[in-house]
Design a protein around this motif. Structure first.
Motif, short mmCIF file in Angstrom:
data_model
loop_
_atom_site.label_atom_id
_atom_site.label_comp_id
_atom_site.label_asym_id
_atom_site.label_seq_id
_atom_site.Cartn_x
_atom_site.Cartn_y
_atom_site.Cartn_z
N ARG A 195 -10.10 -4.32 -2.87
CA ARG A 195 -9.91 -4.05 -4.30
C ARG A 195 -8.99 -2.85 -4.53
O ARG A 195 -8.74 -2.47 -5.67
CB ARG A 195 -11.25 -3.79 -4.97
N GLY A 196 -8.55 -2.21 -3.43
CA GLY A 196 -7.64 -1.07 -3.56
C GLY A 196 -8.34 0.24 -3.85
O GLY A 196 -7.75 1.16 -4.42
N SER A 197 -9.59 0.38 -3.43
CA SER A 197 -10.35 1.60 -3.69
C SER A 197 -9.72 2.80 -3.00
O SER A 197 -9.09 2.69 -1.96
CB SER A 197 -11.79 1.45 -3.19
N GLY A 198 -9.98 3.95 -3.60
CA GLY A 198 -9.55 5.22 -3.02
C GLY A 198 -10.65 5.80 -2.16
O GLY A 198 -11.56 5.10 -1.70
N VAL A 199 -10.58 7.11 -1.99
CA VAL A 199 -11.53 7.80 -1.12
C VAL A 199 -12.97 7.55 -1.54
O VAL A 199 -13.83 7.22 -0.71
CB VAL A 199 -11.22 9.32 -1.08
N ASP A 200 -13.26 7.70 -2.83
CA ASP A 200 -14.65 7.51 -3.30
C ASP A 200 -15.19 6.13 -2.95
O ASP A 200 -16.33 5.99 -2.49
CB ASP A 200 -14.76 7.72 -4.81
N GLY A 201 -14.38 5.11 -3.15
CA GLY A 201 -14.83 3.74 -2.89
C GLY A 201 -14.97 3.42 -1.43
O GLY A 201 -15.72 2.53 -1.05
N LEU A 202 -14.24 4.15 -0.58
CA LEU A 202 -14.26 3.85 0.85
C LEU A 202 -15.28 4.69 1.62
O LEU A 202 -15.36 4.61 2.84
CB LEU A 202 -12.86 4.05 1.45
N THR A 203 -16.10 5.45 0.90
CA THR A 203 -17.14 6.23 1.57
C THR A 203 -18.29 5.35 2.05
O THR A 203 -19.04 5.74 2.92
CB THR A 203 -17.72 7.33 0.65
N GLY A 204 -18.40 4.17 1.49
CA GLY A 204 -19.45 3.25 1.93
C GLY A 204 -20.79 3.57 1.29
O GLY A 204 -20.94 4.52 0.52
N MET A 205 -21.77 2.77 1.63
CA MET A 205 -23.10 2.93 1.09
C MET A 205 -23.76 4.15 1.75
O MET A 205 -23.73 4.30 2.96
CB MET A 205 -23.92 1.67 1.39
N GLN A 206 -24.35 5.00 0.92
CA GLN A 206 -24.98 6.21 1.43
C GLN A 206 -26.45 5.96 1.77
O GLN A 206 -27.10 5.11 1.17
CB GLN A 206 -24.87 7.33 0.38
#
Length: 101
Positions: free
Chosen positions: A5-16
């Motif tokens: 979806r073209g996520s940036g850093v926040d989106g690529l941190t994965g599930m916490q």
């Protein structure tokens, strides 16, 4: 899926493993356990579980992604690599947030 979806850093941190949202603590203690490990544990202890049929339904992107990851293993792209990238994104997010403050 977020990468697609073209996520940036926040989106690529994965599930916490844990997160507080609106005063509610959400904890995911089994994130580091592979499905096969969990099933082995349940079988050894004779614990039954319910299979989610949608986990095999190719209409869902998550199912398609699992299939692609299986293919990518052949060229060295595996879940551990993705997990490590996610960890680096968590560190990058912290740095970016510190700089922004």
């Amino acid at each position: 899926m977020r990468f697609a979806r073209g996520s940036g850093v926040d989106g690529l941190t994965g599930m916490q493993k844990s997160k507080n949202i609106y005063g509610i603590n959400w904890v995911r203690p089994l994130l580091s356990i592979q499905r096969s490990e969990l099933r082995t544990y349940l079988q050894d202890d004779k614990i039954t579980w319910v299979e989610d049929r949608t986990n095999q339904d190719k209409r869902f992107l998550r199912v398609q992604v699992r299939d692609v990851i299986t293919e990518l293993k052949q060229i060295g792209i595996n879940t551990n690599l993705l997990i490590n990238t996610s960890s680096r994104m968590i560190n990058a997010k912290k740095v970016l947030n510190d700089v922004a403050k």
